[in-house]
Design a protein around this motif. Structure first.
Motif, PDB file in Angstrom:
ATOM      1  N   SER A  40      -3.287   5.470  -1.159  1.00 21.70           N
ATOM      2  CA  SER A  40      -3.218   4.958  -3.218  1.00 21.70           C
ATOM      3  C   SER A  40      -5.019   4.544  -3.080  1.00 21.70           C
ATOM      4  O   SER A  40      -5.328   2.940  -3.897  1.00 21.70           O
ATOM      5  CB  SER A  40      -3.089   4.212  -2.574  1.00 21.70           C
ATOM      6  OG  SER A  40      -2.639   3.194  -1.213  1.00 21.70           O
ATOM      7  N   ASP A  41      -6.275   4.887  -2.062  1.00 17.67           N
ATOM      8  CA  ASP A  41      -7.667   3.764  -2.386  1.00 17.67           C
ATOM      9  C   ASP A  41      -7.625   3.988  -3.323  1.00 17.67           C
ATOM     10  O   ASP A  41      -7.507   5.142  -4.309  1.00 17.67           O
ATOM     11  CB  ASP A  41      -8.704   4.388  -0.911  1.00 17.67           C
ATOM     12  CG  ASP A  41      -8.093   4.200   0.469  1.00 17.67           C
ATOM     13  OD1 ASP A  41      -6.793   3.819   0.966  1.00 17.67           O
ATOM     14  OD2 ASP A  41      -9.107   3.801   0.756  1.00 17.67           O
ATOM     15  N   ASP A  80     -10.020  -1.151  -0.836  1.00 18.14           N
ATOM     16  CA  ASP A  80      -9.343  -0.340  -0.268  1.00 18.14           C
ATOM     17  C   ASP A  80      -7.787  -0.109  -2.089  1.00 18.14           C
ATOM     18  O   ASP A  80      -8.784   1.499  -1.473  1.00 18.14           O
ATOM     19  CB  ASP A  80      -8.049  -1.452   0.219  1.00 18.14           C
ATOM     20  CG  ASP A  80      -7.362  -0.663   1.484  1.00 18.14           C
ATOM     21  OD1 ASP A  80      -7.446   0.940   1.571  1.00 18.14           O
ATOM     22  OD2 ASP A  80      -6.537  -0.972   1.821  1.00 18.14           O
ATOM     23  N   ASN A  81      -7.351  -0.200  -1.962  1.00  9.91           N
ATOM     24  CA  ASN A  81      -5.777   0.265  -2.677  1.00  9.91           C
ATOM     25  C   ASN A  81      -6.574  -0.065  -3.888  1.00  9.91           C
ATOM     26  O   ASN A  81      -6.515  -0.705  -4.443  1.00  9.91           O
ATOM     27  CB  ASN A  81      -4.211  -0.167  -2.131  1.00  9.91           C
ATOM     28  CG  ASN A  81      -4.713   0.676  -1.052  1.00  9.91           C
ATOM     29  OD1 ASN A  81      -4.716   1.950  -0.328  1.00  9.91           O
ATOM     30  ND2 ASN A  81      -4.213   0.121   0.511  1.00  9.91           N
ATOM     31  N   ASP A 127       0.665  -1.290   0.214  1.00  7.24           N
ATOM     32  CA  ASP A 127       0.291  -0.573   0.376  1.00  7.24           C
ATOM     33  C   ASP A 127       1.057   1.231  -0.379  1.00  7.24           C
ATOM     34  O   ASP A 127       1.739   1.119   0.697  1.00  7.24           O
ATOM     35  CB  ASP A 127      -1.049  -0.143   1.059  1.00  7.24           C
ATOM     36  CG  ASP A 127      -1.274   0.955   2.365  1.00  7.24           C
ATOM     37  OD1 ASP A 127      -0.904   2.147   2.067  1.00  7.24           O
ATOM     38  OD2 ASP A 127      -1.152   1.230   3.264  1.00  7.24           O
ATOM     39  N   PHE A 172      -6.547   8.020   1.786  1.00 11.87           N
ATOM     40  CA  PHE A 172      -5.466   7.333   2.106  1.00 11.87           C
ATOM     41  C   PHE A 172      -4.311   6.840   1.512  1.00 11.87           C
ATOM     42  O   PHE A 172      -3.840   6.077   1.165  1.00 11.87           O
ATOM     43  CB  PHE A 172      -5.683   6.714   2.849  1.00 11.87           C
ATOM     44  CG  PHE A 172      -6.310   6.866   4.472  1.00 11.87           C
ATOM     45  CD1 PHE A 172      -7.275   7.304   4.378  1.00 11.87           C
ATOM     46  CD2 PHE A 172      -6.076   6.295   5.649  1.00 11.87           C
ATOM     47  CE1 PHE A 172      -8.147   8.003   5.574  1.00 11.87           C
ATOM     48  CE2 PHE A 172      -6.319   6.949   6.938  1.00 11.87           C
ATOM     49  CZ  PHE A 172      -6.998   7.040   7.107  1.00 11.87           C
TER      50      PHE A 172
HETATM   51 MG    MG Z   1      -5.541   1.837   1.478  1.00 15.28          MG
END
Ligand code: MG
Ligand code: F6P
Length: 477
Positions: free
Chosen positions: A306-307, A269-270, A208, A304
């Motif tokens: 890289s999301d 997420d990323n 991440d 955050f």
């Molecule tokens: Mg993230």
């Protein structure tokens, strides 16, 4: 009524919150300033080019006026971002939002309730969400920067650098697709495939970008690939995967005879390699007919670092099909068929993208209930047969980033979500202090091991990203 522990605080020297707020956030903010600077410079060049092209005209073209506007606005963004950096470094109070969007008023209300707060002493989770949302408002307030993602360059660079892992996984998917077409899949091999593809999605999270401030792209590369996943199996501290599988399979078997569909959701997420790994899992679910629809939930604002943003979903499809992005010709066909498959599912409405302002709020996920701040999300997710929560931040929000004893049962830590009817599967590599569900004695062993590996701070295992948890709640007890 259980008494809840307190939240992790930025002023706690023993927590990863301490170096996060003092070292990582400043360097993340500096990288935003650099990025905007670079875009401004590119815009200056674009103006020069435009001028050359239209040198015979007296009036500047509309294009040039827009570019000039963009530059002026960019300077405002840099000034505001620099101010935020100074506030952070000087431990100044968090300043309420000026905007009137509902989620911003909600942040302000919470700040008024728990505050005043200063950057280096505030609750970690609240202040970190606050910071990213604040940064996003600097961009959305400027006409020419509304949809600008200051992390896009980093996202692309990291994804390019992940090419070995990408090739390996595209090849694995090709074999899978062949296997699914030509073989009858036994229940046992179905279970193994489910394990393999959740594992791929889980360890995709080890890479991440927000951690790139202390991890190199090479470190990240070394975390990708089948061999390393196998080695890491012992590092999954809690593994409820089979329970999640049984639950999904039972649903599949119950719905097939009556012609109902099975739906799986991903709270993403990323972007980049992790999301690519998630899409491998998604293709497996759809191809194997374990699920009929998959809905992915990206963030509305750069988050955050890289999301995944909605745009990153389509960008993934185009990066995979772009021979100038992944350049090695011998892997081209594999990447093309992977991408075509995704595009087809998307076009057929079997792979859907859905956003909510809730994902960029400060709220914990126990608010995902009929009477909570995440009511709308609850209305939606209650119809899902499995909701996969990816990554560390989503996990922190699931278990509320409170200082739980690490042997606390997962279902206690997720509060109302445990009885909300929502089927939760969390795939997390551990990058923050908060961890629950460990057997007695495991924590002490990990600390010992971490020190034996040559680290000074025995608590550091919890933010190394080397261990993981896979936890499940069926939402009913
Ligand atoms: Mg993230
Ligand atoms: O703890 C480090 C950290 O960068 C946190 O800021 C955040 O919770 C998380 O990791 C981001 O990781 P992920 O992308 O897995 O949510």
């Amino acid at each position: 009524e259980t008494i809840l522990p307190g939240p992790y605080l930025n002023g706690d020297k023993t927590s990863f919150a301490w170096p996060s707020a003092r070292d990582r956030w400043p360097s993340i903010i500096e990288s935003i300033i650099k990025d905007v600077q670079q875009t401004i410079e590119e815009t200056v060049l674009a103006i020069e080019k435009e001028k050359e092209a239209g040198s015979e005209k007296e009036e500047p073209s509309v294009k040039i006026l827009l570019f000039q506007e963009k530059i002026e606005e960019g300077k405002v963004i840099i000034a505001q971002t620099t101010q935020l950096l100074e506030d952070l470094n000087a431990d100044k109070p968090l300043v309420p939002f000026e905007g009137t969007e509902a989620d911003l008023l909600d942040y302000n209300k919470e700040l008024a309730r728990i505050g005043p707060l200063t950057w280096l002493t505030a609750p970690w989770l609240f202040s970190e969400c606050f910071m990213y949302r604040k940064l996003s408002t600097f961009f959305t307030a400027q006409k020419r920067w509304v949809t600008y993602d200051p992390y896009a360059r980093q996202k692309d660079d990291a994804f390019k650098a992940s090419k070995e892992g990408v090739y390996e996984l595209a090849l694995r998917y090709k074999e899978l697709a062949h296997q699914l077409k030509t073989h009858r899949i036994t229940p046992e091999s179905q279970r193994l495939l489910f394990r393999e593809f959740t594992d791929i999605s889980l360890w995709g999270n080890a890479t991440d970008l927000s951690l790139l401030t202390n991890v190199t792209l090479d470190d990240i590369k070394s975390l990708q690939g089948a061999e390393i996943r196998k080695k890491n199996e012992a590092n999954i501290l809690v593994n409820d995967l089979d329970k999640a599988y049984e639950s999904l399979l039972a649903k599949r078997e119950a719905t097939t005879p009556v012609g109902e569909t099975v739906r799986v959701d991903f709270v993403l997420d990323n972007a980049g390699f992790e999301f690519f790994a998630d899409t491998a899992f998604i293709l497996y679910l759809l191809d194997s007919k374990l699920a009929d629809t998959v809905i992915v939930h990206p963030k509305n604002y750069p988050w955050f670092v890289s999301d995944v943003l909605p745009n990153d979903v389509l960008t993934l499809f185009s990066h995979l099909s772009n021979k100038n992005f992944f350049t090695d010709a011998e892997h081209r066909a594999d990447l093309d068929s992977f991408a075509d498959r995704l595009v087809k599912y998307h076009a057929d409405g079997k792979l859907l993208i859905r956003t909510s302002p809730f994902w960029t709020s400060y709220h914990s996920f126990d608010e995902i209930r009929p009477d909570g701040a995440g009511k709308a999300v609850w209305e939606d997710l209650k119809d899902s047969d499995l909701v996969v929560f990816k990554g560390d931040l989503n996990h922190r929000k699931l278990i509320r980033d409170l200082e739980w004893p690490r042997t606390t049962p997962f279902k206690t830590a997720i509060g109302a979500l445990a009885t909300s009817g929502i089927k939760v599967l969390t795939l997390r590599t551990i990058k923050a202090d908060v961890v629950v569900g460990l057997e007695e004695g495991v924590e002490a062993e990990l600390e010992k091991k971490w020190v034996e590996l040559g680290n000074e701070n025995k608590l550091g295992w919890a933010y190394s990203g080397k261990w993981a948890v896979v936890q499940f709640s069926d939402g009913s007890n």
